[in-house]
Design a protein around this motif. Structure first.
Motif, PDB file in Angstrom:
ATOM      1  N   ASN A  48      29.146  39.744  35.734  1.00 22.52           N
ATOM      2  CA  ASN A  48      27.892  39.985  35.024  1.00 22.52           C
ATOM      3  C   ASN A  48      26.918  38.819  35.103  1.00 22.52           C
ATOM      4  OD1 ASN A  48      28.597  42.581  34.124  1.00 22.52           O
ATOM      5  ND2 ASN A  48      29.795  41.729  32.443  1.00 22.52           N
ATOM      6  N   LYS A  49      27.324  37.764  35.784  1.00 20.08           N
ATOM      7  CA  LYS A  49      26.443  36.614  35.965  1.00 20.08           C
ATOM      8  C   LYS A  49      25.907  36.532  37.386  1.00 20.08           C
ATOM      9  CE  LYS A  49      28.974  33.842  32.522  1.00 20.08           C
ATOM     10  NZ  LYS A  49      29.774  32.606  32.317  1.00 20.08           N
ATOM     11  N   ASN A  50      26.796  36.645  38.342  1.00 27.03           N
ATOM     12  CA  ASN A  50      26.380  36.477  39.733  1.00 27.03           C
ATOM     13  C   ASN A  50      27.360  37.227  40.618  1.00 27.03           C
ATOM     14  OD1 ASN A  50      25.217  35.649  42.103  1.00 27.03           O
ATOM     15  ND2 ASN A  50      26.170  33.617  42.087  1.00 27.03           N
ATOM     16  N   SER A  51      26.985  38.410  41.041  1.00 24.44           N
ATOM     17  CA  SER A  51      27.884  39.247  41.837  1.00 24.44           C
ATOM     18  C   SER A  51      27.156  39.735  43.081  1.00 24.44           C
ATOM     19  CB  SER A  51      28.375  40.437  41.007  1.00 24.44           C
ATOM     20  OG  SER A  51      29.323  41.192  41.725  1.00 24.44           O
ATOM     21  N   GLU A  52      27.359  39.041  44.185  1.00 29.14           N
ATOM     22  CA  GLU A  52      26.706  39.400  45.441  1.00 29.14           C
ATOM     23  C   GLU A  52      27.433  40.570  46.098  1.00 29.14           C
ATOM     24  OE1 GLU A  52      25.745  37.449  49.844  1.00 29.14           O
ATOM     25  OE2 GLU A  52      26.610  36.226  48.236  1.00 29.14           O
ATOM     26  N   HIS A  60      38.332  41.945  35.362  1.00 36.54           N
ATOM     27  CA  HIS A  60      39.472  41.041  35.219  1.00 36.54           C
ATOM     28  C   HIS A  60      39.702  40.214  36.482  1.00 36.54           C
ATOM     29  CE1 HIS A  60      39.913  44.724  32.907  1.00 36.54           C
ATOM     30  NE2 HIS A  60      40.523  44.007  31.958  1.00 36.54           N
ATOM     31  N   LEU A  61      39.248  40.779  37.642  1.00 34.51           N
ATOM     32  CA  LEU A  61      39.421  40.095  38.915  1.00 34.51           C
ATOM     33  C   LEU A  61      38.158  39.373  39.364  1.00 34.51           C
ATOM     34  CD1 LEU A  61      41.399  42.916  40.764  1.00 34.51           C
ATOM     35  CD2 LEU A  61      42.314  40.984  39.454  1.00 34.51           C
ATOM     36  N   ASN A  62      37.107  39.509  38.592  1.00 31.07           N
ATOM     37  CA  ASN A  62      35.839  38.829  38.892  1.00 31.07           C
ATOM     38  C   ASN A  62      35.129  38.554  37.574  1.00 31.07           C
ATOM     39  OD1 ASN A  62      33.511  37.804  39.965  1.00 31.07           O
ATOM     40  ND2 ASN A  62      32.737  39.753  40.757  1.00 31.07           N
ATOM     41  N   ARG A  63      35.553  37.488  36.907  1.00 33.53           N
ATOM     42  CA  ARG A  63      35.059  37.195  35.568  1.00 33.53           C
ATOM     43  C   ARG A  63      33.570  36.879  35.535  1.00 33.53           C
ATOM     44  NH1 ARG A  63      38.379  39.081  31.581  1.00 33.53           N
ATOM     45  NH2 ARG A  63      40.567  38.558  32.052  1.00 33.53           N
TER      46      ARG A  63
END
Length: 435
Positions: free
Chosen positions: A166-170, A160-163
């Motif tokens: 699942n695409k780009n999470s460094e 919810h805090l990082n929508r």
């Protein structure tokens, strides 16, 4: 899976569980060597060695060499060498580790090696390694410690805090990886961790006046397991490369009859960070032992000319969801046998000669084998094999059991492949004529 393979795998699982750090892995191997009648050596002593006897020595608590002296002259028979490494990518605790942020007590960590970082989140973590302390008599001592109890967690940020998670999470190693070990207490945060270490050591019977330093890593407390509808897989932390350490040790111990040639196992620390240390493969540990065994330079050179090293380090198995990451003719499969690793740019030390030799050992042992070559448009990892070949001038073949998820906190290998590899190594030690 046969009964022999099942027994072998239970031993492997026990070894993995008892070896949460490189120093623990070495201590576990030493216990098995001593149970098999191998004797301890000290590098600072004068060695009086007897043919047929097994010996072991440790450098820096996390690198080990074990050997059984053959009946034949080393210059005539050479040495049957097995190589592996004791370390795995992990999170190591910093010297001044305590961090108090927003009411949460955390421990600062460094990333050791090329770790896959996302799998470390939301795991029940504990601590293991070595602690140096001053006892109540003022003397410096060292002790292994394994807390075992789940002690920490690295919580993920809610989606919810990082929508875009699942695409780009460094993952920022400095900001996002410090594990949470508790909430703020009345104690001075800068003293909490060392107090806890002293307390844990005290429970083991050590009389601790002050903890001076440590070499500690976090690890996942989930135990190793057989996985699959028919137990086709072994899932565990540190398969790369404790699987090879265990398999090499068991192969050497299984050949307990008097041998004409000397067999040797070297398990180095620091492979995952380049091997350049006093106890790594690029250091002098193995060469110094071999020179002592040979005695004089001409005998040393004759010995190496008749020797072979099998460098064992796990290989990349074909991933069913990412098959395009492999060369179409060189995608090793799980439970299809050990992998001969080849690279034209010498990232692996295998030659056509040493590949042919290893395949002949597999044939003698009646086990299958495979080949791995990285895609021509991708970079290739390496092992201790090219280092040994360069430093010693000895023939080397790089092999390994195929696995998935290399360098993750939890990896997967086939439940047959370690046993297959072990059978080939036994054939090498006991049946190779040196030609």
């Amino acid at each position: 899976m046969t009964q022999q393979q099942a027994v072998f795998n239970q031993g492997l699982i026990s070894f993995l569980q008892s070896s949460p750090s490189p120093a623990h892995a070495v201590a576990t191997m030493v216990r098995q060597l001593e149970e098999a009648g191998y004797q301890a050596l000290n590098e600072g002593d004068d060695w009086q060695l007897q043919p047929g006897q097994g010996y072991w020595l440790v450098r820096g608590s996390s690198s080990l060499i074990a050997f059984r002296l053959g009946e034949q002259s080393l210059a005539e028979s050479g040495v049957r060498m097995l190589g592996a490494h004791t370390d795995s990518p992990c999170l190591k605790v910093k010297p001044q580790a305590e961090v108090l942020r927003h009411g949460c007590l955390q421990l600062g960590v460094e990333v050791y090696g090329g770790a896959l970082l996302h799998p470390w989140f939301d795991r029940d973590l504990s601590l293991a390694g070595q602690v140096h302390f001053r006892n109540d008599s003022g003397k410096l001592q060292a002790a292994l410690i394994n807390v075992e109890k789940p002690l920490a967690v690295i919580p993920s940020l809610a989606i919810h805090l990082n929508r875009d998670a699942n695409k780009n999470s460094e993952v920022n190693a400095q900001l996002h990886l410090p594990p949470v070990v508790g909430l703020k207490s009345s104690d001075n945060p800068s003293l909490v961790f060392r107090k806890l270490l002293a307390s844990w050591l005290g429970r083991e019977g050590y009389r601790v006046d002050e903890v001076i330093d440590y070499d500690l890593c976090f690890y996942d407390t989930q135990p190793p397991a057989l996985v699959g509808l028919n137990d086709e897989f072994i899932s565990s932390a540190r398969l790369d490369n404790l699987l090879s350490c265990y398999t090499g040790l068991q192969a050497m111990l299984a050949v307990d009859t008097p041998q004409q040639a000397t067999s040797l196992l070297v398990c180095n620390d620091h492979e995952e960070v380049g091997s350049a240390s006093a106890i790594g493969a690029e250091g002098p540990f193995l060469e110094s032992v071999l020179r002592r065994l040979a005695g004089e330079e001409q005998k040393y050179q004759r010995m190496l000319a008749r020797s072979l090293m099998i460098s064992c380090d796990n290989a990349h198995a074909l991933h069913p969801n990412y098959a395009d990451k492999h060369d179409e003719n060189h995608g090793p499969k799980i439970n299809a046998g050990p992998v001969i690793k080849v690279n034209a740019n010498q990232r692996y030390a295998t030659t056509s000669e040493t590949s042919a030799l290893f395949s002949s050992f597999c044939d003698l042992a009646k086990v299958p084998y495979q080949h791995f070559v990285v895609r021509s448009d991708m970079g290739c990892g390496s092992t201790i094999g090219p280092i040994a070949a360069t430093k010693l001038g000895v023939r080397v073949v790089d092999v390994g059991a195929p696995q998935w998820a290399m360098h993750s906190i939890r990896e997967t290998a086939g439940s047959k492949d370690a046993w297959y590899l072990g059978q080939a190594l036994q054939a090498f030690i006991s049946r190779w004529d040196g030609e």
